[in-house]
Design a protein around this motif. Structure first.
Motif, PDB file in Angstrom:
ATOM      1  N   ARG A  10      29.206  36.415  43.585  1.00 27.30           N
ATOM      2  CA  ARG A  10      30.832  36.349  44.131  1.00 27.30           C
ATOM      3  C   ARG A  10      31.431  37.215  43.280  1.00 27.30           C
ATOM      4  O   ARG A  10      31.570  36.851  42.125  1.00 27.30           O
ATOM      5  N   LEU A  11      32.454  37.892  43.745  1.00 30.67           N
ATOM      6  CA  LEU A  11      33.287  38.915  42.950  1.00 30.67           C
ATOM      7  C   LEU A  11      34.747  38.788  43.202  1.00 30.67           C
ATOM      8  O   LEU A  11      35.302  38.493  44.116  1.00 30.67           O
ATOM      9  N   ALA A  12      35.429  39.048  42.119  1.00 33.99           N
ATOM     10  CA  ALA A  12      36.816  39.546  42.254  1.00 33.99           C
ATOM     11  C   ALA A  12      36.905  41.083  41.904  1.00 33.99           C
ATOM     12  O   ALA A  12      36.592  41.517  40.988  1.00 33.99           O
ATOM     13  N   GLN A  13      37.376  41.928  43.095  1.00 35.24           N
ATOM     14  CA  GLN A  13      37.459  43.300  42.818  1.00 35.24           C
ATOM     15  C   GLN A  13      38.877  43.697  42.660  1.00 35.24           C
ATOM     16  O   GLN A  13      39.685  43.816  43.553  1.00 35.24           O
ATOM     17  N   VAL A  14      39.026  43.783  41.328  1.00 29.30           N
ATOM     18  CA  VAL A  14      40.581  44.269  40.814  1.00 29.30           C
ATOM     19  C   VAL A  14      40.847  45.770  40.890  1.00 29.30           C
ATOM     20  O   VAL A  14      40.085  46.426  40.433  1.00 29.30           O
ATOM     21  N   ARG A  32      35.293  45.253  38.471  1.00 31.80           N
ATOM     22  CA  ARG A  32      34.409  44.608  39.121  1.00 31.80           C
ATOM     23  C   ARG A  32      34.019  43.073  38.403  1.00 31.80           C
ATOM     24  O   ARG A  32      33.245  43.365  37.396  1.00 31.80           O
ATOM     25  N   ILE A  33      34.602  42.131  38.791  1.00 34.63           N
ATOM     26  CA  ILE A  33      34.640  40.902  38.015  1.00 34.63           C
ATOM     27  C   ILE A  33      33.650  39.856  38.781  1.00 34.63           C
ATOM     28  O   ILE A  33      33.780  39.687  39.755  1.00 34.63           O
ATOM     29  N   VAL A  34      32.479  39.477  38.008  1.00 30.41           N
ATOM     30  CA  VAL A  34      31.350  38.799  38.743  1.00 30.41           C
ATOM     31  C   VAL A  34      31.943  37.235  38.433  1.00 30.41           C
ATOM     32  O   VAL A  34      32.131  36.831  37.044  1.00 30.41           O
ATOM     33  N   LEU A  35      32.248  36.210  39.349  1.00 30.90           N
ATOM     34  CA  LEU A  35      32.676  35.049  39.249  1.00 30.90           C
ATOM     35  C   LEU A  35      31.686  33.996  38.835  1.00 30.90           C
ATOM     36  O   LEU A  35      30.259  34.275  38.970  1.00 30.90           O
ATOM     37  N   GLU A  79      32.611  31.290  46.447  1.00 32.25           N
ATOM     38  CA  GLU A  79      31.503  30.425  47.006  1.00 32.25           C
ATOM     39  C   GLU A  79      31.647  29.576  48.262  1.00 32.25           C
ATOM     40  O   GLU A  79      32.764  28.936  48.266  1.00 32.25           O
ATOM     41  N   ALA A  80      30.719  29.538  49.184  1.00 29.94           N
ATOM     42  CA  ALA A  80      30.939  29.031  50.386  1.00 29.94           C
ATOM     43  C   ALA A  80      30.279  27.676  50.376  1.00 29.94           C
ATOM     44  O   ALA A  80      30.641  26.793  51.215  1.00 29.94           O
ATOM     45  N   PHE A  81      29.085  27.213  49.496  1.00 26.11           N
ATOM     46  CA  PHE A  81      28.273  26.110  49.682  1.00 26.11           C
ATOM     47  C   PHE A  81      28.643  25.160  48.759  1.00 26.11           C
ATOM     48  O   PHE A  81      28.439  23.898  49.000  1.00 26.11           O
ATOM     49  N   GLN A 133      35.776  28.948  40.514  1.00 28.90           N
ATOM     50  CA  GLN A 133      36.107  30.228  40.861  1.00 28.90           C
ATOM     51  C   GLN A 133      37.657  30.429  41.191  1.00 28.90           C
ATOM     52  O   GLN A 133      38.204  31.504  40.583  1.00 28.90           O
ATOM     53  N   ILE A 134      37.905  29.615  42.203  1.00 28.50           N
ATOM     54  CA  ILE A 134      39.373  29.760  42.469  1.00 28.50           C
ATOM     55  C   ILE A 134      40.363  29.523  41.157  1.00 28.50           C
ATOM     56  O   ILE A 134      41.442  30.074  41.328  1.00 28.50           O
ATOM     57  N   SER A 135      39.975  28.471  40.529  1.00 32.12           N
ATOM     58  CA  SER A 135      41.050  28.155  39.346  1.00 32.12           C
ATOM     59  C   SER A 135      40.960  29.343  38.445  1.00 32.12           C
ATOM     60  O   SER A 135      42.018  29.912  38.192  1.00 32.12           O
TER      61      SER A 135
END
Length: 331
Positions: A193-197, A173-176, A215-217, A225-227
């Protein structure tokens, strides 16, 4: 003397007010689980398939905790509506007969969705033997949406989950990166916001599945985060077949869209080919009249062969998003 008494009483009142505010703040942000329980692998008493061809199917779906088009609106949907959406989700998932389902915005035990564990409801109905859960919201009080305040009180336990017919052998569980330009109390009450690996064993091969919700906003936070997710994908893709799925909250039509980091990478393919990205039929949000493509399934094309894909309009307004399915073979 009278003035001193007034001042003394005023100070006492201010102290009591500060104590009350502080106590409420610490209660509101207090978790209901130990952090050790924020990432769990579970096995259920359902058998894995005894025989399977060489094609697998995955569905990625932001189910919006089954709140339909009321998600993020200042309303309190009825339990009847939640029950109806849950039954529809069960029906349509059953019809799809996917091997793997990756969910975002799933409630495990939240007041807002009437304390129903949506992950377990789907597991039991679909009889999938393996699950991975990653909590990203564990609070006693959540001031979103802002009105009416009455909906802010009560347990919030929500996150992302994976349902699988095949064994899940690992989870990280990676917290972004969190938002930076918001007050501390906003950040304390906000979701992680997470990356669930996860690592799955499909037949005799190991596959990395990464379930994400960015992130939405805040545009800058979403880009960062996407990078990071792009570099995470590339790291695993050296050694494994990789699927990265979820709600990226980034439409290719956005100015300086972060999702272009994936779409412009020649080693990564999108289940929905880039040339279709602007077609109305592939848009995923909002589900009642889609005008954005926010949900994606990415894979490394040297290790995964595409078979087919679909935006599943049949799910309708169970959520404010539409799910994506992707069928594939391992190379």
């Amino acid at each position: 003397m009278k003035l001193k008494k007034v001042l003394r009483n005023s100070f006492w009142a201010l102290d009591l007010l500060a104590l009350g505010v502080g106590s409420f703040y610490w209660w509101a942000k207090s978790p209901t689980l130990s952090s050790d329980d924020y990432a769990r692998l579970e096995q259920y008493p359902f058998p894995s398939p005894s025989a399977h061809g060489d094609t697998f199917k995955i569905i990625s779906y932001n189910i919006g905790y089954l709140s339909g088009m009321t998600n993020n609106l200042n309303v309190r949907p009825s339990k009847k509506m939640y029950d109806r959406h849950l039954e529809r989700a069960k029906k349509y998932f059953k019809e799809q007969d996917a091997d793997i389902i990756a969910l975002q915005e799933v409630d495990f035990d939240s007041k807002r969705s009437y304390r129903v564990n949506q992950h377990m409801e789907l597991i039991n109905h679909l009889q999938m033997g393996h699950g991975a859960l990653a909590v990203n919201w564990d609070k006693q009080y959540v001031p979103f949406p802002y009105f009416p305040p009455s909906v802010h009180f009560g347990k919030m336990l929500s996150g992302q989950s994976i349902l699988s017919k095949y064994p899940i052998t690992f989870q990280d569980r990676i917290v972004l990166e969190e938002v930076k330009d918001r007050p501390f109390y906003y950040r304390q009450m906000y979701l992680s916001r997470l990356a669930q690996v996860t690592k799955l064993k499909l037949q005799e091969k190991e596959v990395i599945l990464i379930n994400v919700h960015t992130e939405a906003f805040i545009k800058e936070t979403r880009y960062n985060q996407i990078s990071y997710l792009h570099s995470l994908f590339k790291r695993y893709a050296r050694d494994y077949p990789v699927l990265m799925v979820g709600d990226f909250n980034s439409d290719p039509a956005y100015e300086e869209a972060a999702i272009e980091l994936f779409l412009s990478d020649k080693t990564i393919e999108s289940a929905i080919p880039k040339e279709f990205a602007e077609d109305k039929e592939v848009l995923t949000y909002p589900s009642d009249a889609p005008y954005e493509l926010l949900d994606f399934i990415f894979y490394n094309k040297d290790k995964i062969e595409p078979v087919g894909w679909e935006v599943l309009e049949s799910f309708g307004q169970v959520s404010d998003h539409l799910p994506i399915s992707f069928s594939f073979r391992l190379v």
